[in-house]
Design an enzyme around this catalytic site. Structure first.
Site, PDB file in Angstrom:
ATOM      1  N   ASP A 297       1.083  -9.776   4.702  1.00 28.87           N
ATOM      2  CA  ASP A 297       0.373  -8.813   5.512  1.00 28.87           C
ATOM      3  C   ASP A 297       1.327  -8.368   6.631  1.00 28.87           C
ATOM      4  O   ASP A 297       2.410  -8.912   6.803  1.00 28.87           O
ATOM      5  CB  ASP A 297      -0.927  -9.443   6.073  1.00 28.87           C
TER       6      ASP A 297
HETATM    7  C1  GLC Z   1      -3.185  -4.812   8.147  1.00 23.21           C
HETATM    8  C2  GLC Z   1      -4.264  -5.425   7.285  1.00 23.21           C
HETATM    9  C3  GLC Z   1      -4.031  -5.255   5.813  1.00 23.21           C
HETATM   10  C4  GLC Z   1      -3.341  -3.930   5.556  1.00 23.21           C
HETATM   11  C5  GLC Z   1      -1.951  -4.032   6.152  1.00 23.21           C
HETATM   12  C6  GLC Z   1      -1.158  -2.726   5.974  1.00 23.21           C
HETATM   13  O1  GLC Z   1      -2.857  -5.695   9.181  1.00 23.21           O
HETATM   14  O2  GLC Z   1      -4.573  -6.792   7.518  1.00 23.21           O
HETATM   15  O3  GLC Z   1      -5.321  -5.337   5.164  1.00 23.21           O
HETATM   16  O4  GLC Z   1      -3.254  -3.675   4.163  1.00 23.21           O
HETATM   17  O5  GLC Z   1      -1.992  -4.369   7.536  1.00 23.21           O
HETATM   18  O6  GLC Z   1      -1.753  -1.728   6.735  1.00 23.21           O
END
Ligand code: GLC
Length: 741
Positions: A297
């Site tokens: 993430d």
């Molecule tokens: C965010 C979210 C995740 C998302 C990623 C990219 O922090 O937790 O669900 O896909 O970043 O935006």
């Protein structure tokens, strides 16, 4: 969306990569460029040609600076400092021409021509926005959800994106957590069904064909159990509950062919999910058989230091790669630290190669080497096709949950509705109808509740009064709202949350209507006019103070681009509501977490609150129709079965209403005793169908021990316990049967 001259980013890539262009390898004979060769051979051929820097480039994901301006020290170039292309870029806006310009440099001017995988969060629609996943799950219509995801995939590709960070398949049982809205709610089976539907929708159904786009199961694993509903924090999940509750939706998505998984932020029993080799490698790859790649993430690798798990960023990079995180989202730690970690022997070359291997494999399977560029279609045909908007509307219609309908106030009779008040801060709110993670959805495309009802009731005298804001203490609009109610025969009162009150980093300590909305509802109820209360939110909202006064109550969630016409169709009876709660609706936040599939307490009937009811306001699976459906007793083909046998449960359902209506039969199983204590009941099958007025239809559930009675132990080994079980349809009586030894 506008086509633009190449940005600084594209020029940056040009400059960096021209240097390496001189070394471009002849591609005439390269196996990796030959689509007739098996993917495994192409991967190995390419891998052996790569330098360390080129490998580390593939392990890195950057973000297009122009479309993500809240950056903080992340990789924002399409290349690493050493001038090689990154494996992936996050591009937040639909700009296919710009994307192709970046891709052209990576493919045509780099030494090996490895295409970039462009990703973005397309969660419930790209430009055409359908209801949030929690809302869509209330439809109990995974096939329609698959169609929505397929539609989203087409728009996503047309917008220049090859990979969506979706579906989110975190079972969610705490309404305080903001990200419930992205999940299919509290139930394991429902999350599994929607996980499969999304993967099939995004990636298509043919494993031998290039995927429309690549799916990403997230957030692995246990994120939905965040303590106290807080985001990004710790979760304490027993191995048994991990195996029974949080892993199955991922397992379902893996079996459906998901090519990527995203590792989560949460700490799982003391080991952060993005540094957890047991879950990311032993379970995800060993037990579930996942063969794609794992992306972290957003900066979750760097967060390992904040979580007091890594000593520093170099240690974080080492731990994450070793755990099984193949691609590092935007913090650049792999590029920065792996060379030294490799040189010092702390990170084996084989770990780097295996991560690169997995990423290359996905790119081959996605067809990116053969078709690296987005087809540039006419702007006006890219998004918002009539058939897509129609689908978004139909999903919205099936997502609404009619919670209460005293004296059959709904549906409203269009012919007899002469004076209608439409009141509340959500009545004409475009942005909130789109919910969180609304992709490229445009507010100007949204049909609001007010607009939908105005269009459906052209000769009705409609009075609109906002009454108050969603948040804040200002009550100055109450008088106007009360006056509008007094001058009308019926009131549609639109309350709830704004789009930012749920989603990421949007936990709440209360579940009440925000601001002074409760007071507004009370003031309108005090007029004595019949009130239809519409609740638009990203979670269940506690409404005890107004539940008794409202004649009709409907959870409309965040219905997307076609909110207003979907609602008009349902409120005026063109479509009967068929949604059922995918999440238990609490009476108070003090009851949370509250969910139906809980294990039996030691003293049934005891262990209850002394100061409040222990029952939810509305249970999981609750949802009224304009028809009444009469259920027969469940009939069983036998009352005993062997482990390799099966028995069939049948229930006859009759539509006692005057109009066609859809009903979902929810089949629950209960078990008298198991090797571990069992939930009081568990949804094990559901089927939705439309019944004509007066029609009786048989719904069947073929109970198979291996699928329906077996459950995993903490190692994931599934087995069924012989003994007494029972099956029930909906809220009907349980019918017993025995599984023989
Ligand atoms: C965010 C979210 C995740 C998302 C990623 C990219 O922090 O937790 O669900 O896909 O970043 O935006």
């Amino acid at each position: 969306m506008t086509s633009r001259t190449p940005s600084r980013l594209t020029l940056g890539i040009s400059l960096m990569l021209l240097v390496s262009a001189a070394h471009a390898e002849s591609s005439a004979v390269a196996t990796y460029r030959d689509p007739s060769k098996p993917v495994a051979e192409r991967v190995e051929d390419l891998l052996k040609r790569m330098t360390l820097q080129e490998k580390l480039g593939q392990l890195s994901q950057s973000v297009d600076k122009d479309s993500n301006d809240n950056l903080n020290n992340v990789i924002t170039e399409g290349t690493t400092d050493s001038g090689v292309a990154v494996g992936s870029m996050i591009v937040g806006k639909p700009r296919p021409e710009q994307r192709n310009a970046m891709q052209r440099i990576a493919v045509e001017q780099s030494r090996l021509g490895i295409p970039i995988l462009f990703g973005n969060d397309i969660i419930h629609g790209a430009s055409t926005i359908y209801p949030t996943t929690l809302a869509s799950a209330c439809s109990f219509n995974p096939e329609m959800f698959r169609q929505c995801c397929a539609m989203a995939a087409r728009e996503t590709k047309a917008g220049g994106i090859d990979w969506t960070f979706s579906p989110m398949v975190d079972v969610s049982r705490d309404a305080r957590w903001g990200r419930n809205v992205e999940s299919a709610g509290e139930d394991v089976l429902l999350n599994e069904a929607f996980s499969i539907a999304a993967v099939r929708g995004y990636q298509g159904d043919r494993p031998d064909a290039p995927r429309p786009i690549v799916a990403c199961l997230k957030h692995f694993v246990g994120y939905g159990a965040s303590e106290a509903g807080r985001d990004y924090c710790f979760t304490e999940i027993s191995p048994q509950t991990l195996a029974e509750v949080y892993l199955p939706p991922f397992e379902a998505g893996v079996k459906a062919g998901a090519l990527t998984v995203m590792s989560a932020f949460n700490d799982l029993n003391g080991v952060p999910a993005s540094g957890n080799r047991y879950t990311l490698t032993d379970i995800l790859r060993g037990r579930l058989g996942f063969s794609g790649f794992v992306v972290s993430d957003w900066k979750a690798v760097a967060h390992l230091e904040a979580q007091a798990f890594a000593k520093d960023h170099a240690d974080a990079a080492r731990l994450a790669l070793h755990a099984g995180v193949d691609m590092d989202m935007v913090d650049g730690l792999y590029v920065k630290h792996l060379p030294e970690l490799l040189a010092s022997g702390k990170t084996p070359a084989a770990e780097i190669d295996e991560a690169v291997r997995r990423i290359l494999r996905v790119k081959f399977l996605a067809g990116l080497f053969e078709k690296p560029y987005t087809e540039i279609t006419p702007v006006e045909s890219r998004f918002g096709r009539p058939e897509d908007l129609m689908l978004a509307r139909k999903m919205a219609e099936e997502s609404f949950v009619l919670l209460k309908n005293k004296d059959g106030l709904l549906p409203l009779d269009a012919a007899k509705t002469k004076r209608l008040a439409i009141i509340g801060p959500l009545a004409d709110d475009r942005r909130s109808m789109l919910g969180s993670w609304a992709g490229w959805g445009r507010e100007e495309d949204v049909v609001t509740i007010l607009a939908g009802l105005r269009a459906a009731l052209p000769s009705c005298e409609i009075r609109h009064a906002k009454g108050c804001e969603i948040k804040g203490e200002n009550r100055k609009g109450f008088d106007e709202a009360v006056a509008a109610a007094n001058a009308s025969d019926v009131v549609v009162l639109c309350v709830g949350e704004d789009a930012k009150m749920s989603g990421e980093n949007a936990s709440r300590a209360t579940l009440d209507l925000p601001g002074v909305q409760e007071d507004l509802v009370r003031a309108v109820l005090a007029t004595g006019k019949p009130v239809v209360l519409l609740i638009s939110s990203g979670r269940p909202i506690t409404i005890e103070c107004v539940e008794g006064g409202a004649r009709a109550i409907m959870a409309v969630w965040q219905p997307g681009s076609r909110a207003g016409d979907a609602l008009a169709n349902v409120l005026l009876g063109a479509v009967s509501p068929s949604g059922k709660l995918a999440m238990t609706w609490p009476r108070s936040v003090g009851q949370v977490p509250i969910y139906y599939a809980k294990r039996q307490g030691a003293r049934p009937g005891s262990g209850r609150y002394v100061d409040a009811s222990s029952e939810p306001r509305y249970p999981f699976g609750h949802g009224l129709s304009y028809s009444t459906f009469e259920y027969s007793k469940v009939r069983l083909s036998a009352d005993r079965l062997k482990k390799d046998g099966k028995i069939e449960a049948v229930v006859s359902v009759t539509n006692r209403g005057a109009k066609p209506a859809k009903e979902t039969v929810l089949w629950y199983l209960s078990q008298k005793a198991g090797r571990v204590s069992r939930p009081m009941k568990q949804l094990k099958h559901f089927e939705k169908a439309e019944l004509a007025p007066g029609e009786t239809r048989e719904f069947r559930f073929a109970i198979e021990p291996a699928r329906d009675l077996a459950y995993p132990d903490e190692r994931g080994v599934r087995a069924a316990d012989p003994g007494l079980f029972s099956v029930r349809a909906g809220t009907g009586e349980p019918v017993p049967f025995t599984l023989e030894d």
